[in-house]
Write a protein that holds these residues in place. Structure first.
Motif, PDB file in Angstrom:
ATOM      1  N   MET A   1       0.994  -1.076   0.094  1.00 13.53           N
ATOM      2  CA  MET A   1       0.203   0.132   0.108  1.00 13.53           C
ATOM      3  C   MET A   1       1.001   1.234  -0.181  1.00 13.53           C
ATOM      4  O   MET A   1       1.881   1.612   0.967  1.00 13.53           O
ATOM      5  N   ALA A   2       0.809   1.803  -1.082  1.00 13.49           N
ATOM      6  CA  ALA A   2       1.082   3.337  -0.978  1.00 13.49           C
ATOM      7  C   ALA A   2       1.081   4.312  -0.016  1.00 13.49           C
ATOM      8  O   ALA A   2       0.273   3.837   1.022  1.00 13.49           O
ATOM      9  N   GLY A   3       2.757   4.639   0.784  1.00  8.57           N
ATOM     10  CA  GLY A   3       2.616   5.797   2.208  1.00  8.57           C
ATOM     11  C   GLY A   3       2.597   4.434   3.712  1.00  8.57           C
ATOM     12  O   GLY A   3       2.229   5.260   4.814  1.00  8.57           O
ATOM     13  N   SER A   4       2.670   3.376   3.282  1.00  7.98           N
ATOM     14  CA  SER A   4       2.420   2.228   4.252  1.00  7.98           C
ATOM     15  C   SER A   4       3.940   1.980   5.042  1.00  7.98           C
ATOM     16  O   SER A   4       3.155   1.957   5.888  1.00  7.98           O
ATOM     17  N   GLY A   5       4.898   2.487   4.806  1.00  8.81           N
ATOM     18  CA  GLY A   5       6.133   2.970   5.551  1.00  8.81           C
ATOM     19  C   GLY A   5       7.158   2.226   4.560  1.00  8.81           C
ATOM     20  O   GLY A   5       8.562   1.614   4.837  1.00  8.81           O
ATOM     21  N   LYS A   6       7.220   1.805   3.501  1.00  7.49           N
ATOM     22  CA  LYS A   6       8.228   0.439   2.797  1.00  7.49           C
ATOM     23  C   LYS A   6       8.950   0.963   2.488  1.00  7.49           C
ATOM     24  O   LYS A   6       9.998  -0.138   3.248  1.00  7.49           O
ATOM     25  N   SER A   7       9.342   2.345   2.432  1.00  6.60           N
ATOM     26  CA  SER A   7      10.291   3.326   1.793  1.00  6.60           C
ATOM     27  C   SER A   7      11.210   2.794   3.235  1.00  6.60           C
ATOM     28  O   SER A   7      12.512   3.456   3.425  1.00  6.60           O
ATOM     29  N   SER A   8      10.404   3.872   4.395  1.00  5.28           N
ATOM     30  CA  SER A   8      11.499   4.001   5.376  1.00  5.28           C
ATOM     31  C   SER A   8      11.922   3.145   6.177  1.00  5.28           C
ATOM     32  O   SER A   8      12.789   2.823   6.395  1.00  5.28           O
ATOM     33  N   LEU A   9      10.948   1.718   5.739  1.00  7.99           N
ATOM     34  CA  LEU A   9      11.595   0.301   6.639  1.00  7.99           C
ATOM     35  C   LEU A   9      13.404   0.681   5.922  1.00  7.99           C
ATOM     36  O   LEU A   9      13.868  -0.121   6.930  1.00  7.99           O
ATOM     37  N   ILE A  10      13.351   0.601   4.910  1.00 13.39           N
ATOM     38  CA  ILE A  10      14.241  -0.634   4.334  1.00 13.39           C
ATOM     39  C   ILE A  10      15.558   0.342   4.174  1.00 13.39           C
ATOM     40  O   ILE A  10      16.716  -0.148   5.006  1.00 13.39           O
ATOM     41  N   HIS A  11      15.093   1.572   4.074  1.00 15.25           N
ATOM     42  CA  HIS A  11      15.945   3.049   4.027  1.00 15.25           C
ATOM     43  C   HIS A  11      16.916   3.069   5.728  1.00 15.25           C
ATOM     44  O   HIS A  11      17.720   3.303   5.547  1.00 15.25           O
ATOM     45  N   GLY A  12      16.316   3.023   6.715  1.00  8.76           N
ATOM     46  CA  GLY A  12      15.983   2.970   7.862  1.00  8.76           C
ATOM     47  C   GLY A  12      17.058   1.958   8.143  1.00  8.76           C
ATOM     48  O   GLY A  12      18.062   2.290   9.223  1.00  8.76           O
ATOM     49  N   TYR A  13      16.844   0.256   7.416  1.00  7.75           N
ATOM     50  CA  TYR A  13      18.434   0.077   7.559  1.00  7.75           C
ATOM     51  C   TYR A  13      19.935   0.137   7.400  1.00  7.75           C
ATOM     52  O   TYR A  13      20.434  -0.542   7.174  1.00  7.75           O
ATOM     53  N   ASP A 228       4.572  -6.818   4.438  1.00  9.33           N
ATOM     54  CA  ASP A 228       3.837  -6.250   4.025  1.00  9.33           C
ATOM     55  C   ASP A 228       2.980  -5.312   5.265  1.00  9.33           C
ATOM     56  O   ASP A 228       3.483  -5.632   7.120  1.00  9.33           O
ATOM     57  N   LEU A 229       3.228  -4.322   5.038  1.00 11.34           N
ATOM     58  CA  LEU A 229       3.103  -3.082   6.318  1.00 11.34           C
ATOM     59  C   LEU A 229       1.864  -2.405   6.511  1.00 11.34           C
ATOM     60  O   LEU A 229       1.126  -2.280   5.171  1.00 11.34           O
ATOM     61  N   GLY A 237      -0.212   3.500   9.053  1.00  8.20           N
ATOM     62  CA  GLY A 237       0.316   2.991   8.399  1.00  8.20           C
ATOM     63  C   GLY A 237       1.804   2.184   9.172  1.00  8.20           C
ATOM     64  O   GLY A 237       1.930   2.600  10.592  1.00  8.20           O
ATOM     65  N   GLY A 238       2.829   1.962   9.039  1.00 13.17           N
ATOM     66  CA  GLY A 238       4.342   1.659   9.487  1.00 13.17           C
ATOM     67  C   GLY A 238       4.196  -0.418  10.079  1.00 13.17           C
ATOM     68  O   GLY A 238       5.407  -0.344  11.167  1.00 13.17           O
ATOM     69  N   THR A 239       3.448  -0.807  10.277  1.00 14.08           N
ATOM     70  CA  THR A 239       3.237  -1.964  11.504  1.00 14.08           C
ATOM     71  C   THR A 239       3.328  -3.168   9.979  1.00 14.08           C
ATOM     72  O   THR A 239       2.865  -3.018   9.192  1.00 14.08           O
ATOM     73  N   VAL A 240       4.566  -4.512  10.663  1.00 14.77           N
ATOM     74  CA  VAL A 240       4.504  -5.675   9.913  1.00 14.77           C
ATOM     75  C   VAL A 240       3.364  -6.546  10.603  1.00 14.77           C
ATOM     76  O   VAL A 240       2.877  -6.706  10.893  1.00 14.77           O
ATOM     77  N   VAL A 241       2.592  -6.195   9.393  1.00 12.75           N
ATOM     78  CA  VAL A 241       0.982  -7.022   9.548  1.00 12.75           C
ATOM     79  C   VAL A 241       1.330  -8.579   8.350  1.00 12.75           C
ATOM     80  O   VAL A 241       0.204  -9.054   9.229  1.00 12.75           O
ATOM     81  N   PHE A 242       1.992  -8.847   7.763  1.00  8.61           N
ATOM     82  CA  PHE A 242       2.230  -9.818   7.444  1.00  8.61           C
ATOM     83  C   PHE A 242       3.780 -10.188   7.455  1.00  8.61           C
ATOM     84  O   PHE A 242       4.538  -9.457   6.432  1.00  8.61           O
ATOM     85  N   GLU A 243       4.091 -11.067   7.240  1.00  6.80           N
ATOM     86  CA  GLU A 243       5.608 -11.894   6.118  1.00  6.80           C
ATOM     87  C   GLU A 243       5.396 -13.259   6.037  1.00  6.80           C
ATOM     88  O   GLU A 243       5.457 -14.100   6.833  1.00  6.80           O
ATOM     89  N   GLY A 244       5.889 -14.093   4.850  1.00  2.00           N
ATOM     90  CA  GLY A 244       6.361 -15.020   4.220  1.00  2.00           C
ATOM     91  C   GLY A 244       6.246 -14.776   3.046  1.00  2.00           C
ATOM     92  O   GLY A 244       6.315 -14.253   2.338  1.00  2.00           O
ATOM     93  N   THR A 245       5.511 -15.974   2.530  1.00  2.49           N
ATOM     94  CA  THR A 245       5.527 -16.094   0.745  1.00  2.49           C
ATOM     95  C   THR A 245       4.685 -15.239  -0.340  1.00  2.49           C
ATOM     96  O   THR A 245       3.016 -15.497   1.004  1.00  2.49           O
TER      97      THR A 245
END
Length: 270
Positions: A1-13, A228-229, A237-245
């Motif tokens: 989802m746009a604006g959910s924090g994807k870029s912030s998560l990755i660029h923060g690491y 998935d954020l 946004g900003g919460t990991v709501v799913f992780e997997g395949t």
């Protein structure tokens, strides 16, 4: 989802990682003289080929040297100063936009002068140069879907997605083990998305890790692992709501991403 924090998560690491190449859509540094040929190093190979074919020095084919058209100083255009407005470019009347002196344009390679070669698209240049470094660089540009760009097109005319793919093509010969791509499918036709996914597959098969920041369904369906954020955008946004395949996302989750991915794949809700 746009604006959910994807870029912030990755660029923060990113500061904590080594051997990482980041291909984003930020402007590429360079003057209006810069183009895909100069940015990728392709121009060095082109100059060497012209020099070898004509028995002269490679520096003769440098539009930033004394070989440049004296009227436009090798830019190919003349900028009219309008004081309160941006300068308006007009094609140089002396060189007709070819950037070089007439005596330089007299030298040819397989029937084309340096200006004609720089006016070729990546696709046409790929057929023109059949071996060597030039061919290798052009192959990478073709792989990332930039076959329509001309070799001499100013970098400041490229879109964000084109700049990102140009960075990727340039970095593919590096020693990085992790590639981060931020919205790499922006502006791409579906057929070009498939080509890009094939290229990312080859990077992974070569032992690299590829992280794609994207909510494009075709990219998500192709991924090996999804973070998935959400659950919404912005403040929500900003919460990991799913992780997997991708398969697990479709079969066990009901996030907005899962819903859209199931719809894209034609799957029923679990």
């Amino acid at each position: 989802m746009a604006g959910s924090g994807k870029s912030s998560l990755i660029h923060g690491y990113l500061p904590h990682w080594s051997d990482v190449i980041v291909a984003d859509q930020s402007p590429i540094r360079g003057s209006r003289r810069s183009n895909p040929a100069t940015y990728t190093g392709l121009l060095d190979a082109i100059r060497s080929a012209f020099a070898k074919a004509n028995g002269v020095k490679p520096s003769l084919f440098n539009a930033n040297s004394e070989s440049a058209c004296p009227n436009c100083n090798g830019v190919g255009v003349i900028y009219s100063d309008l004081v309160m407005m941006a300068g308006v470019p007009t094609v140089c009347e002396e060189c007709d936009g070819k950037r070089f002196k007439a005596e330089v344009l007299a030298y040819t390679l397989h029937g084309k002068n340096i200006a004609e070669v720089l006016a070729l698209t990546v696709a046409d240049a790929h057929e023109f140069f059949t071996t060597g470094k030039a061919r290798a660089v052009l192959s990478r540009l073709h792989e990332v879907g930039l076959e329509y760009l001309t070799l001499g097109q100013p970098l400041n005319t490229l879109s964000g997605g084109e700049r990102q793919r140009l960075r990727l093509a340039t970095s593919m010969t590096g020693t990085a083990s992790v590639y981060v791509l931020d919205e790499p499918t922006t502006g791409l036709h579906l057929a070009d998305v498939d080509r890009l996914l094939g290229l990312l597959d080859r990077l992974v098969e070569a032992g690299n890790s590829v992280i794609v920041i994207k909510h494009h369904q075709a990219v998500m369906a192709h991924a090996g692992w999804i973070i998935d954020l959400g659950p919404e955008a912005g403040q929500d946004g900003g919460t990991v709501v799913f992780e997997g395949t991708p398969a697990a996302l479709c079969s066990s989750s009901d996030t907005l991403t899962a819903q859209h991915l199931r719809s894209y794949l034609g799957l029923a809700r679990p």
